[in-house]
Motif scaffolding. Structure first.
Motif, PDB file in Angstrom:
ATOM      1  N   LEU A 131       0.825  -1.200   0.000  1.00 43.33           N
ATOM      2  CA  LEU A 131       0.000   0.000   0.000  1.00 43.33           C
ATOM      3  C   LEU A 131       0.864   1.257   0.000  1.00 43.33           C
ATOM      4  O   LEU A 131       0.608   2.208  -0.743  1.00 43.33           O
ATOM      5  N   TRP A 132       1.899   1.273   0.825  1.00 44.53           N
ATOM      6  CA  TRP A 132       2.822   2.414   0.866  1.00 44.53           C
ATOM      7  C   TRP A 132       3.489   2.604  -0.486  1.00 44.53           C
ATOM      8  O   TRP A 132       3.607   3.728  -0.982  1.00 44.53           O
ATOM      9  N   PHE A 133       3.911   1.528  -1.102  1.00 44.05           N
ATOM     10  CA  PHE A 133       4.566   1.588  -2.410  1.00 44.05           C
ATOM     11  C   PHE A 133       3.611   2.136  -3.471  1.00 44.05           C
ATOM     12  O   PHE A 133       3.981   2.951  -4.307  1.00 44.05           O
ATOM     13  N   LEU A 134       2.355   1.671  -3.465  1.00 45.86           N
ATOM     14  CA  LEU A 134       1.385   2.119  -4.458  1.00 45.86           C
ATOM     15  C   LEU A 134       1.007   3.578  -4.273  1.00 45.86           C
ATOM     16  O   LEU A 134       0.788   4.319  -5.243  1.00 45.86           O
ATOM     17  N   VAL A 135       0.910   4.050  -3.034  1.00 45.14           N
ATOM     18  CA  VAL A 135       0.551   5.440  -2.775  1.00 45.14           C
ATOM     19  C   VAL A 135       1.692   6.387  -3.137  1.00 45.14           C
ATOM     20  O   VAL A 135       1.482   7.444  -3.715  1.00 45.14           O
ATOM     21  N   ASN A 136       2.916   6.008  -2.850  1.00 44.06           N
ATOM     22  CA  ASN A 136       4.072   6.867  -3.095  1.00 44.06           C
ATOM     23  C   ASN A 136       4.615   6.751  -4.513  1.00 44.06           C
ATOM     24  O   ASN A 136       5.521   7.501  -4.868  1.00 44.06           O
ATOM     25  N   ARG A 137       4.116   5.925  -5.298  1.00 47.04           N
ATOM     26  CA  ARG A 137       4.650   5.738  -6.655  1.00 47.04           C
ATOM     27  C   ARG A 137       4.042   6.698  -7.594  1.00 47.04           C
ATOM     28  O   ARG A 137       3.060   7.088  -7.840  1.00 47.04           O
TER      29      ARG A 137
END
Length: 137
Positions: A131-137
């Motif tokens: 989730l963190w990766f998808l939001v910050n990408r």
């Protein structure tokens, strides 16, 4: 040369005393009653059997119990009611807690809870990371 010719003969597993652990032993040696079915030595005496079985039971418990409960609810009631009733799956945690109470199953229950907690932490950690990766990408 054929590959089967070069292999050594298969050695059957033996217990420490040289006895075949898969063979049924007399009741006098195993401490069981004559009419009871015999269990292999690894169920009774192996030091990690209860630990491994409990851990992997906890791992499967985290995956199978909520999934089966959700499928059962979805087949019996409408979606809104199923969503309202889903938190009651936590009642299933009474099983490993009950295993902790009885002294004979305490070790199995302890490792089952360890499997449940570690699986939940890994799944939650991976979900948070994705989730963190998808939001910050």
């Amino acid at each position: 040369m054929n590959d089967t010719d070069s292999r050594e003969p298969r050695v059957e597993p033996r217990d420490v005393d040289g006895a075949d652990p898969t063979a049924a032993q007399p009741a006098a040696q195993t401490g069981e009653q004559p009419g009871e079915p015999t269990v292999g030595w690894w169920h009774r005496d192996h030091p990690v059997f209860a630990s491994l079985a409990g851990f992997f039971t906890g791992l499967v418990f985290v995956v199978v119990v909520p999934g089966a409960y959700a499928a059962l609810l979805a087949s019996m009631v409408d979606t809104e009611s199923a969503e309202d009733l889903f938190p009651f799956v936590l009642v299933a945690l009474a099983v490993p807690i009950a295993l902790l109470v009885h002294p004979h199953t305490r070790r199995f229950g302890r490792y089952m809870l360890l499997g449940i907690v570690s699986t939940a932490l890994v799944v939650g950690g991976v979900a948070a990371l994705v989730l963190w990766f998808l939001v910050n990408r």
